[in-house]
Scaffold this active site. Structure first.
Site, mmCIF file in Angstrom:
data_model
loop_
_atom_site.group_PDB
_atom_site.id
_atom_site.type_symbol
_atom_site.label_atom_id
_atom_site.label_comp_id
_atom_site.label_asym_id
_atom_site.label_seq_id
_atom_site.Cartn_x
_atom_site.Cartn_y
_atom_site.Cartn_z
ATOM 1 N N TYR A 100 -1.597 -0.474 10.991
ATOM 2 C CA TYR A 100 -1.807 -1.162 9.716
ATOM 3 C C TYR A 100 -0.652 -0.894 8.761
ATOM 4 O O TYR A 100 -0.044 -1.827 8.216
ATOM 5 C CB TYR A 100 -3.124 -0.720 9.068
ATOM 6 C CG TYR A 100 -3.167 -1.001 7.579
ATOM 7 C CD1 TYR A 100 -3.102 -2.309 7.098
ATOM 8 C CD2 TYR A 100 -3.227 0.044 6.648
ATOM 9 C CE1 TYR A 100 -3.099 -2.570 5.729
ATOM 10 C CE2 TYR A 100 -3.231 -0.217 5.286
ATOM 11 C CZ TYR A 100 -3.169 -1.512 4.828
ATOM 12 O OH TYR A 100 -3.152 -1.770 3.490
ATOM 13 N N THR B 194 0.820 -1.207 0.000
ATOM 14 C CA THR B 194 0.000 0.000 0.000
ATOM 15 C C THR B 194 0.853 1.255 0.000
ATOM 16 O O THR B 194 1.988 1.243 0.499
ATOM 17 C CB THR B 194 -0.906 0.015 1.253
ATOM 18 O OG1 THR B 194 -1.538 1.294 1.384
ATOM 19 C CG2 THR B 194 -0.098 -0.237 2.515
ATOM 20 N N ASP B 195 0.289 2.348 -0.520
ATOM 21 C CA ASP B 195 0.994 3.629 -0.486
ATOM 22 C C ASP B 195 1.130 4.169 0.929
ATOM 23 O O ASP B 195 1.944 5.065 1.188
ATOM 24 C CB ASP B 195 0.298 4.661 -1.378
ATOM 25 C CG ASP B 195 -1.142 4.970 -0.975
ATOM 26 O OD1 ASP B 195 -1.694 4.303 -0.074
ATOM 27 O OD2 ASP B 195 -1.730 5.887 -1.591
ATOM 28 N N GLU B 196 0.364 3.631 1.876
ATOM 29 C CA GLU B 196 0.407 4.136 3.245
ATOM 30 C C GLU B 196 1.742 3.871 3.932
ATOM 31 O O GLU B 196 2.044 4.502 4.950
ATOM 32 C CB GLU B 196 -0.742 3.557 4.063
ATOM 33 C CG GLU B 196 -2.104 4.007 3.564
ATOM 34 C CD GLU B 196 -3.237 3.639 4.492
ATOM 35 O OE1 GLU B 196 -3.045 3.708 5.724
ATOM 36 O OE2 GLU B 196 -4.308 3.273 3.983
ATOM 37 N N LYS C 114 2.351 -3.448 7.191
ATOM 38 C CA LYS C 114 2.613 -3.646 5.769
ATOM 39 C C LYS C 114 4.051 -3.271 5.428
ATOM 40 O O LYS C 114 4.701 -3.960 4.622
ATOM 41 C CB LYS C 114 1.629 -2.831 4.927
ATOM 42 C CG LYS C 114 0.191 -3.297 5.010
ATOM 43 C CD LYS C 114 0.007 -4.747 4.567
ATOM 44 C CE LYS C 114 0.255 -4.932 3.084
ATOM 45 N NZ LYS C 114 -0.025 -6.330 2.643
#
Length: 336
Positions: A149, A125-127, A153
């Site tokens: 979260y 994810t870009d997060e 990741k």
């Protein structure tokens, strides 16, 4: 990897089921779905694909090492989508996120290493890049996650890369922006707002609504995943972006307009903790492989809303009891 048999973890989830549909559209791929069928994974997401002779569905958990190894040893590639993925849930269940996202990834990589898998695509994810007030994150950008979260990741990304560098496992990583489209669980903002508005309920917008996200249609993300599976270079990371940049207030405005609702249906509430102000990625690297998003949010939002209007039984599926045992090997072979 040009053809073969692909194991898709989390293949009955939102992105996973769309990706399985993408793979089965080509006649050179057989697919096995491994899914724990928790609250976000449903056989209904696979729909008509369940009758495809090139699809096998296995109910099981990526934390089940013996099951994972038995499956991987008969496959040529793994696309790893299974994950705990909701930011708000991670505030209260951080341990589950670390266990599933980090340990689960390591179990899969261990089996891939022992079985000599030809390609392992780890979906992220870009997060993991954290907030950017300006500019865009390239694949070399530092990882600065701010919530459990995203941290889980980022950790799984690093574990995956370590298996490439240490053991030669042919790992590729994809990092996508916010996906949307039919079949997404209503905990995410677009289906949450759509279903609440369809029920005549108000929606809550955090803070001033100025947080910026890039919205990528799930089918464009899946096209990028297949491109990386087939053509991605092991050891490389690929940002999958190119959707529509919107503040949450702009997104809300578009949803309201599509539903013929007014701003009187919106409640501004206290901002969510660690709510990153802006995400932005440079996706020129995957563009060099031929990736081009085909669908904008404005063009597809109405279709997404129509899906929720037509499928009220899918708005809030009952979560499975996490304490319920999962069969070690419960294989439903759609060949009959």
């Amino acid at each position: 990897m040009r053809s073969g048999k692909v194991l898709v973890t989390g293949g009955a989830g939102f992105i996973g089921s769309h990706f399985v549909r993408q793979l089965l559209a080509a006649d050179d791929i057989e697919v096995t779905v491994l899914d724990a069928f928790t609250y976000a994974g449903h056989r209904e997401n696979l729909g008509e694909l369940l009758s495809c002779p090139r699809l096998t569905v296995v109910e099981g958990n990526i934390l089940d090492g013996p099951l994972v190894e038995r499956l991987i040893e008969t496959h040529t590639a793994v696309v790893h989508l299974a994950a705990e993925s909701h930011v708000d849930r991670s505030f209260f269940e951080a341990g589950n996120f670390v266990t599933t996202n980090v340990l689960g990834t390591q179990i899969l990589l261990d089996a891939a290493m022992r079985c000599g898998i030809a390609k392992f695509v780890h979906v992220s994810t870009d997060e993991v890049y954290g907030p950017l007030l300006s500019g865009k994150a390239t694949e070399e950008f530092p990882l600065r996650p701010t919530v459990p979260y995203a941290a889980s990741k980022a950790a799984s990304d690093l574990i995956a890369l370590s298996y490439f560098h240490t053991y030669g496992v042919p790992v590729c990583i994809t990092r996508s922006s916010n996906n949307f489209g039919p079949g997404q669980h209503p905990e995410k903002i677009i289906p949450l707002f759509v279903t609440r508005l369809l029920k005549g309920e108000p929606v809550a917008l955090h803070g001033d609504g100025g947080h910026v996200r890039n919205w990528l249609h799930v089918q464009d993300n899946c096209a990028g995943l297949e491109l990386v599976l087939r053509c991605g270079e092991p050891g490389q990371i690929y940002n999958l972006g190119g959707g529509t940049d919107l503040t949450n207030q702009e997104l809300t405005d578009r949803i309201l307009a599509k539903l013929g609702a007014g701003w009187d249906r919106v409640r501004f509430v206290e901002d969510r903790r660690s709510n990153d102000r802006r995400y932005a990625m440079d996706w020129s690297k995957i563009a060099d492989l031929g990736y081009r998003p085909q669908r904008s949010l404005d063009d597809t939002l109405a279709d997404t809303i129509d899906w929720y209007r037509d499928n009220p039984d899918r708005w809030a599926p009952e979560p499975r009891n996490p304490a319920a045992p999962i069969a070690a090997v419960n294989i439903e072979n759609t060949r009959g």
